[in-house]
Every structure is written in structure tokens, then in C-alpha cells.
Design an enzyme around this catalytic site. Structure first.
Site, PDB file in Angstrom:
ATOM      1  N   HIS A 267       0.799  -1.338   0.083  1.00 34.35           N
ATOM      2  CA  HIS A 267      -0.035   0.162  -0.163  1.00 34.35           C
ATOM      3  C   HIS A 267       0.841   1.244  -0.083  1.00 34.35           C
ATOM      4  O   HIS A 267       2.051   1.422   0.501  1.00 34.35           O
ATOM      5  CB  HIS A 267      -1.216  -0.049   1.358  1.00 34.35           C
ATOM      6  CG  HIS A 267      -0.088   0.002   2.534  1.00 34.35           C
ATOM      7  ND1 HIS A 267       0.136   1.161   3.326  1.00 34.35           N
ATOM      8  CD2 HIS A 267      -0.097  -0.931   3.419  1.00 34.35           C
ATOM      9  CE1 HIS A 267       0.753   0.742   4.139  1.00 34.35           C
ATOM     10  NE2 HIS A 267       0.509  -0.364   4.711  1.00 34.35           N
TER      11      HIS A 267
ATOM     12  N   CYS B 269       2.678  -4.927   7.048  1.00 29.42           N
ATOM     13  CA  CYS B 269       2.405  -4.838   5.605  1.00 29.42           C
ATOM     14  C   CYS B 269       3.282  -4.079   4.810  1.00 29.42           C
ATOM     15  O   CYS B 269       4.494  -3.591   5.647  1.00 29.42           O
ATOM     16  CB  CYS B 269       1.137  -3.883   5.450  1.00 29.42           C
ATOM     17  SG  CYS B 269      -0.287  -4.881   5.968  1.00 29.42           S
TER      18      CYS B 269
END
Length: 564
Positions: free
Chosen positions: A456, A475
Site C-alpha cells: 500500500h 504490511c
């Protein structure tokens, strides 16, 4: 059996022995000891055939011996039962001889692949075969060879270790092949070709094998010389430490031979080149991090390469990694899009912190869609461990987050008694609506998985300028998410940039599905090659490769050379 038939059998034996010798001379892949042993084995098997009944290999004693020897191995027992106990290895013909030779030659190559020769105990197998004196012995020898075949096949094809047993955060599903199918496939083609194609056929594996050989030579020659004792060196410096630095750079191939004793432009350029190749800030100054990397021994670099080869075997999927795939190398803090082994796009990345519960896991999956203007659904672990204490102290804290009940309704901060809840009983979810300040930035790339890991954007761009980028909750944050999105969309949009921004400009959360899913491989390589064959080394940021090397050592892998 008539004498002329007996003579014909012996002629075949000696003819085969001559062919063995010719193959050895042509390939130079098998030691003289093994060639002689193989010839003797052929003779022994031929004599057994001559001294037994015409259907000896199919006799009840032979079948019973195979059934008994294979009984504790379900796959082997099932395979032989399905074939009526037909021999794979102990056939007295050219096919049987070729299969035996192919197996023993493959066993001779295991150390080239970073596998331990002692694990396969070739000598014991040879003795079992040579000591066979009757049909029953032959049945036991048959199963012994099949067991060796299955062990060698799995190790060369998909690795020696079970990764999750060594490091719990390696969530990789290793693509093990069906053992019965492997034996069946082996019988359908050239046995030598079969063993040649067992190991990964990727360019990366071939380049790592070459690097292993080069490093073994360097280690055997004493390594890269004296280590640099200084804590830091800058252009203009002189003295013994500069000479040691020069010598190591020369031996590593970063500069030509030189007699300079000062940190001149030649050394500065060599240091800069070394830094670029090792993921360090290329400023030409030999600071602490640079000198630590320069002082890593050739033996330790060899360990990294051997570990990388084992890791590459874990990715040896039947169809490959995918013509187009995404590689996230955690140690390199990078994400790359690869097309037919060529790097199409690269961006810097931030990975999980080196703390329990935050280290990024390793696994493979498929990217299915991207979300433009995403909502951040705060993971429960973050909500209860980090945010609940702040809400207890001040219900109006974290104003950028919505408090949502089980029905999806936004809860008023004033009506919620946060102090009444524990981490276990907290009944709400926390969400952050789409915005440029959203923790996920303006786009996220989804490959749905049970670890809740994805790629992301991020509003915190300052982290990408750092050399070591381990700051997330697990992440992968991308430095150039828009450009990454354009490249991903390029396969399905005539103007991917316009298509992306038309959606982005709406400000609404939008799912963009990919026409073709893209494999994503989150890997961890402290040694990785580029298309030119140059091996680039990285730090063992989570200490995982050290654990894998220790496990390989316990399994019998060794450098077999002097440290340097």
C-alpha cells in the site's frame, strides 16, 4: 541355460562396462570409483539373472521382499503394488543400467547444490547392491534405490528443510511433488534428463550455483585478506586501515590492483560501487555500516548463497513463479515487477519492524485487485493494543478514526464507555475513511491472505530515504505506489495512468479488479543476483538466514573449506 546364452550375457556385461568408461571420459562427471562400482554392480546383477529362474525378478520371493522393505512407506508400498512389483532399478537390461548410473551420477552432484553428501550415504547403498546374492536380496536393493531416489528428488526439487519448522514466520507452502507420481514419471523418459531437471530451472538458481563455485574458490584461497580495523574512513585518510580496505576491494573485484596507501578517488569510486551493490547509501565514505559489510568474510557470503539456493528450491513451482510476477525482497526493502525474468519496475519499500508480531511474513499468493481511495480497517491487534489505551485516557483521541459497532454503524464517542472494556471484550471496530492522510495512503494492492498482509501507499514518505526501512506493522509500504499501479494496469488499460486518476479523483473507495491475477512472492534473500549475474548481498535484518544456515548445518551441510 545353454552355454552360448551364458556367453552372450557376459558379452553384454563387458560391453556395458566399456560403454560406462566411454561415458565417464566424455562427461567427466563421475569419479573413477563410482564408475568401477557401477560396472561391478552391472556384473553382479547379470550373474543374479543368470543363476535364477527366467522370471526371477517377478518371483514371489522378489515381490515379498519389496513388499516387506516398502511396508513402512505408504507411497512406496502403493507404487509397487500398483505396478505389480515390477523393478525400476534392478532390471537386467540397458534401461536398468541407465537408471542406476543416472541415480549415482546425480548423487555425485549433491554438494554442487549445497546439499550434504553424507545424507545420501552412497557407499551404504552401493554395498547393499553389491552384497545382493539372491532374489530376495535383489528385492531389498530395489526398494533401497527407490528410497534414495525419493529423498534425493525431493531435496533437489523443493529443498532439504521444512521452512516453517525453522522460522515460524515463513508461511510458505512448499510445492512438494507427489512421490508416487515422481517414480512413475522417472520411468517414462531419459533418466539422466530427469535428474538434470530436478533442481529449479530458474536463471536465479543457475546464477547462485555459479556464485557458490566462485566463493568456494575464494574461500579455499584464503578469502579477501585482512579485515579493516577502523571504525570509519573518509577520502584523504592514510595508513594500514586504508591499505586493508584497498586490498579487500581489489580482491572483491571493485577496483584494479593498486599500490596506493591513501584514500584516493580510486578507492572512493570503489567504495561507492560496493555500496550500490550492497544496498547502502552510495556516498563513497566507508562508514560503520559500509565497513561492516566490507569485513563480512567470504565464508559468510558463501553461507548466504547456499541459503539462497535452498530458499529458491522452496519456490520451485511446477509452472515457475509466473511470467509476470511481483517480488518483494524483505532484506532489500524493495518491490519489483518481473516480466519473463526481466525487471520491469522497482520501488523502495518499508517492511515490518523487527519486533514480535510485526515482522513481515514470507509467503506467495496472487494479486487480485487494487483499492483506490481505501478505507483503513484497523487490525484488531492494533486497535486493542495501541488505540484502546488512548481511548480509555481520552474518548475524543484518535479523531481521524470512526468507531463502528457490529452492525456497521458509527458509534458516538460520548456514548461509549471505553474504560469498561479490555482487549478481550472491546466490541468495536476502528476505521479510517479515505483521505490523503489515510494510513494506507491513496491505494492498496490486495492479494487476500489470512495474514492480512498487502502492499500500500503511505502518507509517511520520509521513511523511504532511510537505509534500513523496517517500520511497519507487517504490511509493505511502497515509495512509488502510483507508478506501481500504472505498471500493473498496463496489461488491461490503453492509458493506465488516466484510468487510475479518473478513479482516484472521485475520492470514493473503488475496487479495481485485475483481468489477470499477478503472483506475489514475498521473499527474504540476503544473496540475490541480477540479470548480469552479479550477486548482491544484504543484511540479515530479521536474523532468519542465520537460523536457516544453522538448520542446514545440523542436516550436514558444511563449507568444507578454510574460513576467509
Amino acid at each position: 541355460m545353454h552355454d552360448h546364452n551364458r556367453a552372450g550375457s557376459f558379452d553384454r556385461v563387458f560391453s556395458n562396462r566399456q560403454k560406462d568408461a566411454q561415458v565417464k571420459a566424455e562427461t567427466q562427471k563421475t569419479s573413477a570409483t563410482v564408475v568401477i562400482a557401477l560396472a561391478f554392480l552391472t556384473l553382479v546383477l547379470s550373474l543374479l539373472y543368470l543363476l535364477s529362474q527366467p522370471a526371477a525378478a517377478q518371483s514371489m520371493a522378489y515381490k515379498q521382499a519389496i513388499a516387506e522393505a516398502a511396508a513402512k512407506d505408504r507411497d512406496l508400498a502403493g507404487f509397487y503394488q500398483s505396478t505389480g512389483y515390477s523393478p525400476v532399478w534392478t532390471r537386467d537390461d540397458a534401461i536398468g543400467q541407465a537408471r542406476r548410473q543416472a541415480l549415482f551420477r546425480a548423487l555425485e552432484t549433491v554438494e554442487m547444490h549445497g546439499l550434504p553428501a553424507a545424507r545420501y550415504d552412497t557407499q551404504t547403498l552401493m554395498t547393499t547392491l553389491q552384497d545382493a546374492r539372491n532374489t530376495r536380496d535383489l528385492g531389498f536393493a530395489e526398494v533401497a534405490m527407490s528410497k534414495m531416489f525419493l529423498r534425493l528428488s525431493r531435496d533437489m526439487q523443493t529443498g532439504l528443510l521444512t521452512p516453517g519448522d525453522v522460522v515460524s514466520n515463513i508461511k510458505r507452502e512448499v510445492p512438494y511433488r507427489d512421490r508416487q507420481a515422481s517414480l512413475a514419471k522417472f520411468q517414462t523418459g531419459d533418466p539422466f534428463d530427469y535428474f538434470r531437471t530436478l533442481a529449479p530451472q530458474s536463471n536465479e538458481y543457475a546464477r547462485l550455483m555459479k556464485a557458490k563455485l566462485q566463493l568456494e574458490t575464494r574461500v579455499a584461497e584464503g578469502g579477501w585478506g585482512e579485515k579493516v580495523s577502523a571504525k570509519s574512513l573518509k577520502p584523504g585518510a592514510t595508513g594500514p586501515s586504508v591499505v586493508a580496505l584497498r586490498n579487500r576491494l581489489v580482491r572483491k573485484g571493485f577496483m584494479p590492483r593498486s599500490v596506493t596507501q591513501s584514500y584516493d578517488r580510486g578507492i572512493e569510486a570503489a567504495v561507492r560501487s560496493f555500496q550500490e551493490q550492497h544496498g547502502l547509501e552510495p556516498d563513497g565514505i566507508a562508514n560503520k555500516a559500509t565497513l561492516q559489510a566490507i569485513n563480512v568474510s567470504a565464508a559468510d557470503r558463501l553461507k548466504s548463497v547456499i541459503v539462497a539456493m535452498e530458499r529458491e528450491r522452496w519456490l520451485n513451482f511446477p509452472g515457475g513463479k509466473g511470467e509476470r510476477h511481483i517480488l518483494v525482497n524483505l532484506t532489500d526493502f524493495s518491490a519489483r515487477i518481473m516480466d519473463n525474468d526481466h525487471e520491469t519496475f522497482r520501488t523502495r519499500a518499508v517492511i515490518g519492524m523487527h519486533k514480535d508480531g510485526r515482522r513481515s511474513p514470507e509467503f506467495s499468493d496472487e494479486m487480485e485487485h487494487m483499492v483506490i481511495n481505501p478505507t483503513w480497517h484497523v487490525p484488531r491487534s492494533i486497535a486493542v493494543k495501541e488505540y484502546l489505551p488512548k481511548l480509555r485516557a481520552n474518548p475524543n483521541a484518535l479523531g481521524h478514526l470512526r468507531v463502528v459497532n457490529s452492525k456497521g454503524q458509527t458509534v458516538s464517542r460520548g456514548s461509549a464507555n471505553f474504560a469498561a472494556y479490555s482487549a478481550r471484550t472491546f466490541p468495536f471496530a476502528l476505521k479510517q475513511p479515505p483521505s490523503p492522510r489515510n494510513a494506507l495512503g491513496l491505494v492498496k494492492f490486495m492479494f487476500p491472505n489470512k495474514y492480512n498482509i498487502y502492499l500500500h501507499d503511505t502518507p509517511h514518505k520520509d521513511l523511504f530515504s532511510r537505509e534500513v526501512r523496517a517500520y511497519s506493522h507487517g504490511c509493505i509500504r511502497l515509495a512509488d505506489p502510483f507508478d506501481f499501479a500504472y505498471e500493473i494496469l498496463s496489461k488491461q488499460e490503453a492509458d493506465p495512468k488516466a484510468a487510475f486518476h479518473n478513479t482516484l479523483d472521485t475520492g470514493k473507495e473503488t475496487y479495481v479488479h485485475l483481468d489477470t491475477h499477478v503472483p506475489v512472492h514475498i521473499i527474504y534473500r540476503t544473496a540475490v543476483s541480477d540479470a548480469k549475474g552479479v550477486v548482491r548481498f544484504r543484511s540479515d535484518v530479521y536474523g532468519r538466514d542465520a537460523k536457516i544456515w544453522s538448520a542446514l548445518e545440523r542436516a550436514g551441510v558444511s563449507l568444507n573449506a578454510v574460513q576467509g
